[in-house]
Scaffold this active site. Structure first.
Site, PDB file in Angstrom:
ATOM      1  N   SER A  68     -23.932   6.212  58.539  1.00  0.00           N
ATOM      2  CA  SER A  68     -23.827   4.943  59.250  1.00  0.00           C
ATOM      3  C   SER A  68     -25.008   4.012  59.019  1.00  0.00           C
ATOM      4  O   SER A  68     -25.298   3.640  57.896  1.00  0.00           O
ATOM      5  CB  SER A  68     -23.630   5.232  60.733  1.00  0.00           C
ATOM      6  OG  SER A  68     -23.315   4.064  61.405  1.00  0.00           O
ATOM      7  N   HIS A  69     -25.734   3.719  60.096  1.00  0.00           N
ATOM      8  CA  HIS A  69     -26.820   2.739  60.046  1.00  0.00           C
ATOM      9  C   HIS A  69     -28.133   3.353  59.564  1.00  0.00           C
ATOM     10  O   HIS A  69     -29.124   2.657  59.447  1.00  0.00           O
ATOM     11  CB  HIS A  69     -27.004   2.156  61.447  1.00  0.00           C
ATOM     12  CG  HIS A  69     -27.150   3.235  62.482  1.00  0.00           C
ATOM     13  ND1 HIS A  69     -26.098   4.041  62.838  1.00  0.00           N
ATOM     14  CD2 HIS A  69     -28.214   3.679  63.166  1.00  0.00           C
ATOM     15  CE1 HIS A  69     -26.509   4.932  63.723  1.00  0.00           C
ATOM     16  NE2 HIS A  69     -27.793   4.737  63.939  1.00  0.00           N
ATOM     17  N   ASP A 109     -22.890  -2.617  59.422  1.00  0.00           N
ATOM     18  CA  ASP A 109     -23.808  -1.530  59.071  1.00  0.00           C
ATOM     19  C   ASP A 109     -23.335  -0.771  57.833  1.00  0.00           C
ATOM     20  O   ASP A 109     -22.388  -1.180  57.164  1.00  0.00           O
ATOM     21  CB  ASP A 109     -23.986  -0.588  60.265  1.00  0.00           C
ATOM     22  CG  ASP A 109     -22.741   0.238  60.528  1.00  0.00           C
ATOM     23  OD1 ASP A 109     -21.640  -0.238  60.188  1.00  0.00           O
ATOM     24  OD2 ASP A 109     -22.858   1.351  61.069  1.00  0.00           O
ATOM     25  N   ASP A 130     -21.587   1.887  57.112  1.00  0.00           N
ATOM     26  CA  ASP A 130     -20.197   2.291  56.922  1.00  0.00           C
ATOM     27  C   ASP A 130     -19.203   1.278  57.471  1.00  0.00           C
ATOM     28  O   ASP A 130     -18.005   1.545  57.529  1.00  0.00           O
ATOM     29  CB  ASP A 130     -19.952   3.674  57.545  1.00  0.00           C
ATOM     30  CG  ASP A 130     -20.217   3.705  59.039  1.00  0.00           C
ATOM     31  OD1 ASP A 130     -21.055   2.922  59.509  1.00  0.00           O
ATOM     32  OD2 ASP A 130     -19.578   4.511  59.737  1.00  0.00           O
ATOM     33  N   ASP A 181     -18.628  -0.041  60.455  1.00  0.00           N
ATOM     34  CA  ASP A 181     -17.971   0.004  61.768  1.00  0.00           C
ATOM     35  C   ASP A 181     -18.709  -0.831  62.819  1.00  0.00           C
ATOM     36  O   ASP A 181     -18.145  -1.130  63.867  1.00  0.00           O
ATOM     37  CB  ASP A 181     -17.748   1.451  62.242  1.00  0.00           C
ATOM     38  CG  ASP A 181     -19.007   2.282  62.298  1.00  0.00           C
ATOM     39  OD1 ASP A 181     -20.096   1.760  61.954  1.00  0.00           O
ATOM     40  OD2 ASP A 181     -18.910   3.471  62.674  1.00  0.00           O
ATOM     41  N   ARG A 182     -19.963  -1.201  62.537  1.00  0.00           N
ATOM     42  CA  ARG A 182     -20.688  -2.011  63.529  1.00  0.00           C
ATOM     43  C   ARG A 182     -20.700  -3.483  63.135  1.00  0.00           C
ATOM     44  O   ARG A 182     -20.512  -3.815  61.969  1.00  0.00           O
ATOM     45  CB  ARG A 182     -22.147  -1.559  63.608  1.00  0.00           C
ATOM     46  CG  ARG A 182     -22.306  -0.139  64.051  1.00  0.00           C
ATOM     47  CD  ARG A 182     -23.772   0.171  64.193  1.00  0.00           C
ATOM     48  NE  ARG A 182     -23.912   1.538  64.675  1.00  0.00           N
ATOM     49  CZ  ARG A 182     -24.986   1.991  65.302  1.00  0.00           C
ATOM     50  NH1 ARG A 182     -26.014   1.195  65.500  1.00  0.00           N
ATOM     51  NH2 ARG A 182     -25.032   3.222  65.711  1.00  0.00           N
ATOM     52  N   LYS A 219     -14.634   2.051  65.626  1.00  0.00           N
ATOM     53  CA  LYS A 219     -15.082   0.678  65.798  1.00  0.00           C
ATOM     54  C   LYS A 219     -14.980  -0.003  64.448  1.00  0.00           C
ATOM     55  O   LYS A 219     -14.968   0.657  63.408  1.00  0.00           O
ATOM     56  CB  LYS A 219     -16.494   0.631  66.368  1.00  0.00           C
ATOM     57  CG  LYS A 219     -17.544   1.448  65.648  1.00  0.00           C
ATOM     58  CD  LYS A 219     -18.808   1.486  66.497  1.00  0.00           C
ATOM     59  CE  LYS A 219     -19.948   2.235  65.838  1.00  0.00           C
ATOM     60  NZ  LYS A 219     -19.893   3.679  66.067  1.00  0.00           N
TER      61      LYS A 219
END
Ligand code: VG1
Ligand code: CO
Length: 543
Positions: free
Chosen positions: A113-114, A277, A279, A281-282, A376
Site C-alpha cells: 500500500s502506502h 497511494d 495500490d 485504494d486511498r 476502498k
C-alpha cells in the site's frame, strides 16, 4: 509437468488479526519465505484445487518475481484458472472488481500500500475472498495458523509466464489468462458516474492535477481523466508505475505528497487536486483554498452522493472506522440513515456491504469507497467528487464551507509516532488500558473525561466480536482522543493518536486544526505520557 514438494519450517511474521503479511522486501526475498506464506494462504483458504484466482499487485520491486512463484504454486496446488493483470499490475480496487465480475474464488493482491517500495522498502501480500474484499478474520486466523504449522510447499517446475502478453496460455493444467487491468474498471466507473457532465465541466475550462505517485493508479487515471473525460494532457502526473515509486513514498499525505499540496496553494494552481497511494485504494482531494480531511470527505460524499447517477436512489446506510471523525454521523442523523462504527481496516465493512446495510464507507486514513467493490477506491472517490462538482457548479471550498455551516465542523487530526521501540509503545498502551476504568470524571487540563473504553465491535451480520481495537477517551465537551497501534508498519511500533472536537460556530470554522485542537492534544500527552514514554518531542507525521 513435475510438481515438487519442498520441505519447510513454520515462518515468523504474520501478526494475528491483520489481513495479510507486510514485511521488508528483503524478508520476502529470503529463500522459501514467500513460498511458505503463499502455501499458508492456499491451505488457510481451503485449497485452490479447481478454482479461479485473480492475481496482481501495485508494481513495486519484487512484484513480478513473486507473481511467477505464485503462478507455479497455484498450478502445483491444482488451481483451474488464474486471471492476472498485464505486467502483473492491478490496483487493489480493480482487482476487487475483477474477482467479483469473474465470480472468482478470490485473489492474491501484492502490495504494501502506502509503504515505500524497492529492495530496501516494503512488500506485502494479502488474500481477498469471492466478494472481492480482504479475507475476514476467521479466514486470516486460519492462514495465520497455517504459517505456524506448515511443513512443505508445492511448486511446479515450469518456465516463467510472459506477463506482458495479453491472452491465454497454460502452466500444466492451469489456464493462465493475462488481462488488461484497466478496461473492466473503466466500464464499472461509467455505470456509476455521469461522464458526460464531468466532460462538459472540463470542456468549460475546469482544471485538475492528479498525482499518481508513480504507483498503481497512473494507467487508470490517464485512461479515465485524460482519455475519457478530457482533462488536459499532463493533468495526471507521475503516471508511470515504477518499482521504487520513483524513490517516493506513495502515501498521499501533506508530507509525502507535498509537491501537490504546494502546487495547489500556488497562484497558478488548478481548480482541483487529488492523489492516491501505492495500490490505488486511498485518495486525498484538495480544492483551491481548501484541503478536505478524509473524515470530512466521507461526510461530504454521504451528503452529496445522490447527485451521481449510480447513487441517485440515495444510500442504504453509511459506515466509518472507529477512529474516523464523527462528521459523517451528523449527516446520517440528519438524513435518517443508519451509521455503523467498525474497527480499523476495510475487511470490517465487507459484511455490512454484502448485506446491503450500507452503501458508503470510509476511514480517516484517506480511504473511501462504496458497494461497487469491496475495497476502498481512490480513483472512484475522485470521480464522485468531480461528479458532485460538475452537478453543483460550485467550488470545492464553497461546498465544504456550506457543509460546515449546515452540520458544524469536526476538527480532526492524527498524530503518528513511527518506528517507536515496541516495548515502549506497548507499555504506553497497556498502562492506559489499565487506567481506563478510573478515568471517567478525571480532570485533564481544562477537559473532563466523560467515558473511556477499549473499542470492541459486534458484527451485526455474523455476530462475531472483535476486541481491543483502540482506546477511546471521550470528554464532556464532545472532544475525543483515540490511541491505537498500527497493524501495517514494518519497523518497531507505530503509535497513532486520533484527535477531534466539534465546533458549531461558523466564525471559528476557518481555524487551523492543530490550533483548534490544542487542548485535546495536550490532554492526550498528559494521559498517555507520549513524550516521556516514546522519547519523541513531536509526531513524525501529522495528518
Ligand atoms: C492503516 C490505516 C487503516 C487502513 C490500513 C490499510 O492501518 O490506519 O485505516 O485500513 O492502513 O490501508 P494501521 O493498522 O497501520 O493503522 V492500505 O491503503 O494498506 O490498504
Ligand atoms: Co493502499
Amino acid at each position: 509437468m513435475s510438481v515438487k514438494t519442498v520441505a519447510t519450517k513454520p515462518i515468523e511474521g504474520q501478526k494475528p488479526g491483520t489481513s495479510g503479511l507486510r514485511k521488508k522486501t528483503k524478508v520476502f526475498m529470503q529463500p522459501g519465505y514467500l513460498e511458505n506464506y503463499v502455501q499458508a494462504i492456499i491451505e488457510g483458504v481451503g485449497g485452490f484445487a479447481g478454482k479461479t484466482v485473480v492475481i496482481g499487485g501495485d508494481g513495486r520491486f519484487f512484484n513480478d518475481t513473486a507473481i511467477q512463484v505464485i503462478i507455479k504454486m497455484a498450478a502445483a496446488n491444482g488451481a483451474a484458472h488464474l486471471v492476472i493483470g498485464q505486467n502483473g499490475l492491478f490496483s487493489t480496487p480493480a482487482a476487487s472488481n475483477v474477482i467479483r465480475k469473474r465470480g472468482a474464488f478470490g485473489g492474491i493482491i501484492l502490495s504494501a500500500s502506502h509503504n515505500p517500495g524497492g529492495e530496501d522498502g516494503d512488500f506485502g501480500i494479502k488474500f481477498n475472498g469471492s466478494n472481492g474484499g480482504p479475507a475476514p478474520e476467521n479466514v486470516t486466523d486460519l492462514i495465520f495458523a497455517a504459517t505456524k504449522s506448515i511443513s512443505a510447499y508445492k511448486i511446479v517446475e515450469a518456465p516463467d509466464v510472459d506477463l506482458g502478453k495479453l491472452g491465454t496460455s497454460k502452466v500444466g493444467e492451469t489456464v493462465i489468462e493475462i488481462v488488461d487491468p484497466v478496461v473492466d474498471y473503466v466500464a464499472l466507473m461509467e455505470t456509476l458516474f455521469d461522464f458526460d457532465k464531468i466532460a462538459a465541466m472540463f470542456k468549460a475550462g475546469f482544471t485538475l492535477r492528479f498525482d499518481a505517485m508513480h504507483a498503481a493508479t497512473g494507467p487508470y487515471a490517464k485512461a479515465i481523466l485524460e482519455g475519457r473525460l478530457g482533462a488536459k494532457p499532463g493533468s495526471v502526473v507521475n503516471a508511470v508505475p515504477l518499482p521504487d515509486f520513483g524513490g517516493g513514498h506513495p502515501d498521499p499525505n501533506p508530507i509525502y505528497a507535498k509537491e501537490l499540496y504546494d502546487y495547489m496553494a500556488s497562484p497558478n494552481g488548478p481548480d482541483f487536486g487529488a492523489a492516491s497511494d501505492g495500490d490505488g485504494d486511498r485518495n486525498i482531494v484538495i480544492g483551491r483554498g481548501a484541503v478536505v480531511t478524509p473524515s470530512d470527505s466521507l461526510a461530504l460524499l454521504a451528503a452529496n452522493a445522490h447527485l451521481a447517477k449510480g447513487y441517485s436512489k440515495g444510500l442504504a446506510g453509511v459506515a466509518r472506522s472507529m477512529p474516523t471523525s464523527g462528521a459523517v454521523d451528523r449527516v446520517a442523523a440528519k438524513k435518517g440513515l443508519a451509521c455503523y462504527e467498525t474497527p480499523t481496516g476495510w475487511k470490517f465493512f465487507g459484511n455490512l456491504l454484502d448485506d446491503g446495510k450500507v452503501t458508503l464507507c470510509g476511514e480517516e486514513s484517506a480511504g473511501t469507497g462504496s458497494d461497487h467493490v469491496r475495497e476502498k477506491d481512490g480513483l472512484w472517490a475522485v470521480l464522485l467528487w468531480l461528479n458532485i462538482l460538475a452537478v453543483r457548479g460550485e467550488s470545492l471550498k464553497a461546498i465544504q464551507d456550506s457543509h460546515w455551516a449546515e452540520y458544524g465542523r469536526m476538527f480532526y487530526t492524527r498524530h503518528d509516532y513511527e518506528a517507536v521501540e515496541t516495548a515502549a509503545a506497548e507499555g504506553l498502551v497497556n498502562r492506559l488500558r489499565d487506567m481506563l476504568p478510573t478515568l471517567p470524571g478525571t480532570k485533564v487540563g481544562d477537559l473532563v473525561v466523560e467515558s473511556a473504553d477499549d473499542f470492541a465491535y459486534n458484527d451485526p451480520v455474523d455476530g462475531s466480536v472483535t476486541k481491543k481495537q483502540g482506546l477511546r477517551i471521550l470528554f464532556k465537551g464532545g472532544e475525543r482522543v483515540v490511541f491505537r497501534l498500527s497493524g501495517t508498519g514494518t519497523e518497531g511500533a507505530t503509535l497513532r493518536v486520533y484527535l477531534e472536537s466539534f465546533e458549531a460556530d461558523p466564525a471559528k470554522h476557518g481555524l487551523d486544526a492543530q490550533v483548534a485542537l490544542a487542548k485535546v492534544i495536550t490532554a492526550a500527552d498528559t494521559l498517555a505520557e507520549i513524550k516521556a514514554r516514546t522519547g519523541r518531542t513531536a509526531p513524525d507525521v501529522i495528518t
